[in-house]
Design an enzyme around this catalytic site. Sequence first.
Site, PDB file in Angstrom:
ATOM      1  N   CYS A   1       0.832  -1.205   0.000  1.00 27.81           N
ATOM      2  CA  CYS A   1       0.000   0.000   0.000  1.00 27.81           C
ATOM      3  C   CYS A   1       0.868   1.256   0.000  1.00 27.81           C
ATOM      4  O   CYS A   1       1.595   1.513   0.967  1.00 27.81           O
ATOM      5  CB  CYS A   1      -0.924  -0.058   1.223  1.00 27.81           C
ATOM      6  SG  CYS A   1      -1.722   1.488   1.644  1.00 27.81           S
TER       7      CYS A   1
ATOM      8  N   CYS B   1       0.223   3.751   2.810  1.00 27.34           N
ATOM      9  CA  CYS B   1       0.676   3.141   4.075  1.00 27.34           C
ATOM     10  C   CYS B   1       2.180   3.353   4.253  1.00 27.34           C
ATOM     11  O   CYS B   1       2.637   3.702   5.341  1.00 27.34           O
ATOM     12  CB  CYS B   1       0.370   1.640   4.102  1.00 27.34           C
ATOM     13  SG  CYS B   1      -1.372   1.222   3.974  1.00 27.34           S
TER      14      CYS B   1
END
Length: 104
Positions: A29, A32
């Site tokens: 991600c 993230c």
Amino acid sequence: MGKYIELTSENFDVAKQGVALVDFWAPWCGPCRMIAPVIEELAADFDGKAKVCKVNTDEQQELAVEFGIRSIPTMLFFKNGEVVDQVIGAQSKKFLAEKLNSLL
């Protein structure tokens, strides 16, 4: 210097004591990875005051399901075992720190 706590289904109760920020994330991600340094800084800044934790949703899918995580990064804020706030998407350190401070 504080370090964030990696949570699994076995040790998740750690987040349910006092005040905690739990970051649900995955290695693939982009957002993230972008906020990972912010999470590490918050862990150091709030050492001894609040717990800063991370849950890898790829490895801990049952926790993601239990907390209804549909999008990552999602950060849950716990106070005394209850989820009291939720933030989805990358956020600034200042924003997350203010949320934590409001719970202390």
